[in-house]
Design a protein around this motif. Structure first.
Motif, PDB file in Angstrom:
ATOM      1  N   ASP A  85       0.802  -1.217   0.000  1.00  0.00           N
ATOM      2  CA  ASP A  85       0.000   0.000   0.000  1.00  0.00           C
ATOM      3  C   ASP A  85       0.840   1.275   0.000  1.00  0.00           C
ATOM      4  OD1 ASP A  85       1.043  -0.118   2.545  1.00  0.00           O
ATOM      5  OD2 ASP A  85      -0.874  -0.475   3.556  1.00  0.00           O
ATOM      6  N   GLY A  86       2.174   1.120  -0.084  1.00  0.00           N
ATOM      7  CA  GLY A  86       3.037   2.291  -0.105  1.00  0.00           C
ATOM      8  C   GLY A  86       3.452   2.785   1.265  1.00  0.00           C
ATOM      9  N   TYR A  87       3.014   2.082   2.314  1.00  0.00           N
ATOM     10  CA  TYR A  87       3.336   2.541   3.662  1.00  0.00           C
ATOM     11  C   TYR A  87       4.451   1.742   4.326  1.00  0.00           C
ATOM     12  CZ  TYR A  87      -0.596   5.680   3.276  1.00  0.00           C
ATOM     13  OH  TYR A  87      -1.440   6.683   2.861  1.00  0.00           O
ATOM     14  N   THR A  88       5.079   0.827   3.579  1.00  0.00           N
ATOM     15  CA  THR A  88       6.279   0.135   4.051  1.00  0.00           C
ATOM     16  C   THR A  88       7.239   0.009   2.874  1.00  0.00           C
ATOM     17  OG1 THR A  88       4.977  -1.186   5.611  1.00  0.00           O
ATOM     18  CG2 THR A  88       7.223  -1.916   5.165  1.00  0.00           C
ATOM     19  N   ILE A  89       8.462   0.500   3.050  1.00  0.00           N
ATOM     20  CA  ILE A  89       9.480   0.362   2.004  1.00  0.00           C
ATOM     21  C   ILE A  89      10.771  -0.149   2.634  1.00  0.00           C
ATOM     22  CG2 ILE A  89       8.423   2.198   0.638  1.00  0.00           C
ATOM     23  CD1 ILE A  89      10.775   4.012   1.402  1.00  0.00           C
ATOM     24  N   LEU A  90      11.680  -0.580   1.798  1.00  0.00           N
ATOM     25  CA  LEU A  90      12.932  -1.203   2.257  1.00  0.00           C
ATOM     26  C   LEU A  90      14.146  -0.515   1.668  1.00  0.00           C
ATOM     27  CD1 LEU A  90      14.486  -3.721   3.525  1.00  0.00           C
ATOM     28  CD2 LEU A  90      14.186  -4.796   1.274  1.00  0.00           C
ATOM     29  N   MET A  91      15.160  -0.287   2.499  1.00  0.00           N
ATOM     30  CA  MET A  91      16.471   0.086   1.991  1.00  0.00           C
ATOM     31  C   MET A  91      17.158  -1.207   1.568  1.00  0.00           C
ATOM     32  SD  MET A  91      19.022   1.978   1.188  1.00  0.00           S
ATOM     33  CE  MET A  91      18.925   3.664   1.813  1.00  0.00           C
ATOM     34  N   ALA A  92      17.254  -1.452   0.284  1.00  0.00           N
ATOM     35  CA  ALA A  92      17.819  -2.693  -0.249  1.00  0.00           C
ATOM     36  C   ALA A  92      19.232  -2.462  -0.761  1.00  0.00           C
ATOM     37  CB  ALA A  92      16.932  -3.230  -1.372  1.00  0.00           C
ATOM     38  N   THR A  93      20.105  -3.413  -0.476  1.00  0.00           N
ATOM     39  CA  THR A  93      21.498  -3.333  -0.911  1.00  0.00           C
ATOM     40  C   THR A  93      21.782  -4.413  -1.947  1.00  0.00           C
ATOM     41  OG1 THR A  93      22.315  -4.871   0.756  1.00  0.00           O
ATOM     42  CG2 THR A  93      22.111  -2.554   1.419  1.00  0.00           C
ATOM     43  N   ASN A  94      23.053  -4.474  -2.390  1.00  0.00           N
ATOM     44  CA  ASN A  94      23.425  -5.533  -3.337  1.00  0.00           C
ATOM     45  C   ASN A  94      23.233  -6.911  -2.717  1.00  0.00           C
ATOM     46  OD1 ASN A  94      25.403  -4.025  -1.957  1.00  0.00           O
ATOM     47  ND2 ASN A  94      27.046  -4.630  -3.309  1.00  0.00           N
ATOM     48  N   SER A  95      23.374  -7.023  -1.410  1.00  0.00           N
ATOM     49  CA  SER A  95      23.107  -8.304  -0.749  1.00  0.00           C
ATOM     50  C   SER A  95      21.647  -8.710  -0.958  1.00  0.00           C
ATOM     51  CB  SER A  95      23.381  -8.209   0.750  1.00  0.00           C
ATOM     52  OG  SER A  95      24.680  -7.762   1.002  1.00  0.00           O
ATOM     53  N   THR A  96      20.749  -7.758  -0.741  1.00  0.00           N
ATOM     54  CA  THR A  96      19.314  -8.023  -0.804  1.00  0.00           C
ATOM     55  C   THR A  96      18.861  -8.475  -2.183  1.00  0.00           C
ATOM     56  OG1 THR A  96      19.120  -6.128   0.705  1.00  0.00           O
ATOM     57  CG2 THR A  96      17.082  -7.068  -0.163  1.00  0.00           C
ATOM     58  N   LEU A  97      19.296  -7.749  -3.199  1.00  0.00           N
ATOM     59  CA  LEU A  97      18.742  -7.938  -4.538  1.00  0.00           C
ATOM     60  C   LEU A  97      19.594  -8.788  -5.465  1.00  0.00           C
ATOM     61  CD1 LEU A  97      17.329  -4.333  -5.108  1.00  0.00           C
ATOM     62  CD2 LEU A  97      16.158  -6.348  -4.210  1.00  0.00           C
ATOM     63  N   VAL A  98      20.860  -9.043  -5.089  1.00  0.00           N
ATOM     64  CA  VAL A  98      21.731  -9.844  -5.962  1.00  0.00           C
ATOM     65  C   VAL A  98      22.332 -11.033  -5.219  1.00  0.00           C
ATOM     66  CG1 VAL A  98      23.790  -9.855  -7.420  1.00  0.00           C
ATOM     67  CG2 VAL A  98      22.268  -7.879  -7.447  1.00  0.00           C
ATOM     68  N   SER A 113      10.857  -9.798  -6.963  1.00  0.00           N
ATOM     69  CA  SER A 113       9.441  -9.469  -6.829  1.00  0.00           C
ATOM     70  C   SER A 113       9.181  -8.048  -6.339  1.00  0.00           C
ATOM     71  CB  SER A 113       8.768 -10.454  -5.868  1.00  0.00           C
ATOM     72  OG  SER A 113       9.196 -10.226  -4.529  1.00  0.00           O
ATOM     73  N   PHE A 114      10.188  -7.395  -5.786  1.00  0.00           N
ATOM     74  CA  PHE A 114       9.965  -6.064  -5.239  1.00  0.00           C
ATOM     75  C   PHE A 114       9.664  -5.037  -6.328  1.00  0.00           C
ATOM     76  CE2 PHE A 114      12.692  -7.933  -1.885  1.00  0.00           C
ATOM     77  CZ  PHE A 114      11.857  -7.726  -0.800  1.00  0.00           C
ATOM     78  N   ALA A 115       8.832  -4.072  -5.982  1.00  0.00           N
ATOM     79  CA  ALA A 115       8.592  -2.931  -6.864  1.00  0.00           C
ATOM     80  C   ALA A 115       9.746  -1.948  -6.676  1.00  0.00           C
ATOM     81  CB  ALA A 115       7.266  -2.270  -6.514  1.00  0.00           C
ATOM     82  N   ARG A 116      10.411  -1.586  -7.753  1.00  0.00           N
ATOM     83  CA  ARG A 116      11.590  -0.716  -7.673  1.00  0.00           C
ATOM     84  C   ARG A 116      11.192   0.748  -7.503  1.00  0.00           C
ATOM     85  NH1 ARG A 116      13.334  -5.922  -8.053  1.00  0.00           N
ATOM     86  NH2 ARG A 116      14.870  -6.289  -9.679  1.00  0.00           N
ATOM     87  N   THR A 248      32.147  -2.477  -4.640  1.00  0.00           N
ATOM     88  CA  THR A 248      31.485  -1.402  -3.916  1.00  0.00           C
ATOM     89  C   THR A 248      30.156  -1.884  -3.335  1.00  0.00           C
ATOM     90  OG1 THR A 248      30.452  -0.658  -5.978  1.00  0.00           O
ATOM     91  CG2 THR A 248      32.503   0.427  -5.324  1.00  0.00           C
ATOM     92  N   ALA A 249      29.661  -1.137  -2.394  1.00  0.00           N
ATOM     93  CA  ALA A 249      28.320  -1.374  -1.861  1.00  0.00           C
ATOM     94  C   ALA A 249      27.372  -0.400  -2.551  1.00  0.00           C
ATOM     95  CB  ALA A 249      28.304  -1.131  -0.351  1.00  0.00           C
ATOM     96  N   TRP A 250      26.159  -0.838  -2.821  1.00  0.00           N
ATOM     97  CA  TRP A 250      25.187   0.100  -3.387  1.00  0.00           C
ATOM     98  C   TRP A 250      23.847  -0.011  -2.663  1.00  0.00           C
ATOM     99  CZ3 TRP A 250      21.106  -2.592  -5.463  1.00  0.00           C
ATOM    100  CH2 TRP A 250      21.366  -3.841  -6.051  1.00  0.00           C
ATOM    101  N   PHE A 251      23.065   1.025  -2.809  1.00  0.00           N
ATOM    102  CA  PHE A 251      21.856   1.183  -2.008  1.00  0.00           C
ATOM    103  C   PHE A 251      20.681   1.596  -2.886  1.00  0.00           C
ATOM    104  CE2 PHE A 251      25.712   2.343   0.170  1.00  0.00           C
ATOM    105  CZ  PHE A 251      25.692   1.543   1.306  1.00  0.00           C
ATOM    106  N   SER A 252      19.494   1.115  -2.514  1.00  0.00           N
ATOM    107  CA  SER A 252      18.296   1.430  -3.286  1.00  0.00           C
ATOM    108  C   SER A 252      17.076   1.359  -2.372  1.00  0.00           C
ATOM    109  CB  SER A 252      18.133   0.440  -4.437  1.00  0.00           C
ATOM    110  OG  SER A 252      17.880  -0.880  -3.933  1.00  0.00           O
ATOM    111  N   PHE A 253      15.966   1.885  -2.862  1.00  0.00           N
ATOM    112  CA  PHE A 253      14.691   1.740  -2.166  1.00  0.00           C
ATOM    113  C   PHE A 253      13.757   0.886  -3.008  1.00  0.00           C
ATOM    114  CE2 PHE A 253      15.529   5.763   0.342  1.00  0.00           C
ATOM    115  CZ  PHE A 253      15.488   5.135   1.584  1.00  0.00           C
ATOM    116  N   VAL A 254      13.085  -0.060  -2.347  1.00  0.00           N
ATOM    117  CA  VAL A 254      12.094  -0.895  -3.013  1.00  0.00           C
ATOM    118  C   VAL A 254      10.860  -0.990  -2.116  1.00  0.00           C
ATOM    119  CG1 VAL A 254      13.802  -2.249  -4.286  1.00  0.00           C
ATOM    120  CG2 VAL A 254      13.023  -3.046  -2.036  1.00  0.00           C
ATOM    121  N   ALA A 255       9.759  -1.504  -2.712  1.00  0.00           N
ATOM    122  CA  ALA A 255       8.500  -1.651  -1.984  1.00  0.00           C
ATOM    123  C   ALA A 255       7.924  -3.032  -2.270  1.00  0.00           C
ATOM    124  CB  ALA A 255       7.522  -0.560  -2.418  1.00  0.00           C
ATOM    125  N   PRO A 256       6.942  -3.467  -1.492  1.00  0.00           N
ATOM    126  CA  PRO A 256       6.331  -4.773  -1.768  1.00  0.00           C
ATOM    127  C   PRO A 256       5.722  -4.842  -3.172  1.00  0.00           C
ATOM    128  CG  PRO A 256       5.701  -3.989   0.405  1.00  0.00           C
ATOM    129  CD  PRO A 256       6.388  -2.849  -0.272  1.00  0.00           C
TER     130      PRO A 256
END
Length: 322
Positions: A85-98, A113-116, A248-256
């Motif tokens: 619903d847009g009310y929970t998001i995640l700080m995702a790193t290269n660990s999370t998504l790769v 599956s996450f919405a970028r 390097t480490a990288w950072f992003s935001f994703v949502a359910p």
């Protein structure tokens, strides 16, 4: 037939009205931001800096919660289960998504599956040594490790994190055998390094350099292919004789998955405005993190380009899926 058509039209109109109402009212309450590392670490600090600024654009507080462990899997799995619903998001790193997809047999979430929302930034790590060790530089570390295989230990943020991969790449490039000791983040790993419980640690600039500047740890190198403008005297691993050392480490935001487009659009707008804020850019660069576009397209490119590299590194390091 006409009655069916009327019902269908009414449904479409109501649906459009609902989306329009959501677009107008979102966000109507605070947004939860999950940081998958302990409070006080570089990722957590970055998350809080960005969330505070994004909240100004969104007109609602963004509340950061820490759910650390398992190489960001705990936090990622939590967000994946939340209502889209847009009310929970995640700080995702290269660990999370790769990386995690290659390290865990039963990963409790689907990285694809996450919405970028968008790409946030990229930052190198620094090679730190315990003050209890007599090393004066990277070459001393390598010489000792070759004479005493398996005796030196290196701390990490956790299995599969950027600090873990940096240690594995160091082992490969230098031809040494050092032992991995995982922690839940820098806030746990740094005290262990300072006390001499572990010997080495690839840490983020934001948390590692203050300790080095205070004389509590030694700093020998940086993992990016070029020197960091804010740390011009710190030589790269490549300059010290380890070619193609670029991690390097990288950072992003994703949502359910399934988060509505109106909410995603507003989150992306808030992120883009935040990353264009000169004060935020300055703060990120001071942390050793290069701000990026904030777009989902750049995040998709980052993930696609890194997957084959990480897959090969995991295989070469014999990191069997857990």
């Amino acid at each position: 037939m006409m009655r069916t058509s009327f019902k269908l039209l009414a449904t479409l109109v109501l649906g459009a009205a609902a989306l329009s109402a959501q677009a107008d009212t979102y966000p109507s309450r605070p947004i939860k931001v999950i940081s998958p590392f302990p409070a006080g670490g570089a990722t957590d600090v970055l998350t809080r800096v960005l969330a505070e600024r994004m909240a100004k654009t969104l007109g609602q507080p963004m509340i950061v919660e820490n759910k650390a462990g398992a190489g960001t899997s705990i936090g990622a799995a939590f967000v994946a289960r939340e209502a889209p619903d847009g009310y929970t998001i995640l700080m995702a790193t290269n660990s999370t998504l790769v990386t995690n997809r290659y390290l865990y047999k039963d990963l409790p979430y689907d990285p694809d599956s996450f919405a970028r929302i968008g790409m946030v930034g990229v930052g190198p790590l620094v090679l730190l040594s315990s003050p209890k060790r007599p090393f004066a530089g990277t070459q001393d570390v390598v010489a000792y490790a070759k004479q005493h295989p398996g005796k030196l230990t290196f701390a990490t943020f956790g299995p599969g994190t950027s600090s873990h991969l940096a240690g594995e790449l160091f082992k490969k490039r230098a031809g040494i055998d050092i032992l991995h000791v995982p922690f839940k983040g820098a806030t746990q790993a740094l005290p262990a390094l300072i006390s001499g419980e572990v010997d080495l640690f690839f840490d983020m600039v934001a948390t590692g350099m203050p300790q080095a500047d205070a004389g509590k740890v030694k700093v020998f190198a940086i993992t990016s292919p070029t020197r960091l403008p804010t740390q011009p005297k710190l030589a790269t691993m490549a300059e010290q004789g380890y070619p193609d050392f670029d991690l390097t480490a990288w950072f992003s935001f994703v949502a359910p998955k399934g988060t509505p487009a109106p909410a995603m659009d507003k989150l992306r707008q808030a992120l883009a405005e935040t990353l264009q804020d000169e004060a935020i850019k300055k703060r990120m660069l001071e942390m050793g993190i290069d701000p990026r576009s904030g777009t989902p397209a750049e995040l998709d490119r980052q993930i696609a380009s890194e997957q084959p590299i990480v897959a090969q590194l995991v295989k070469q390091a014999n990191m069997a899926p857990q």
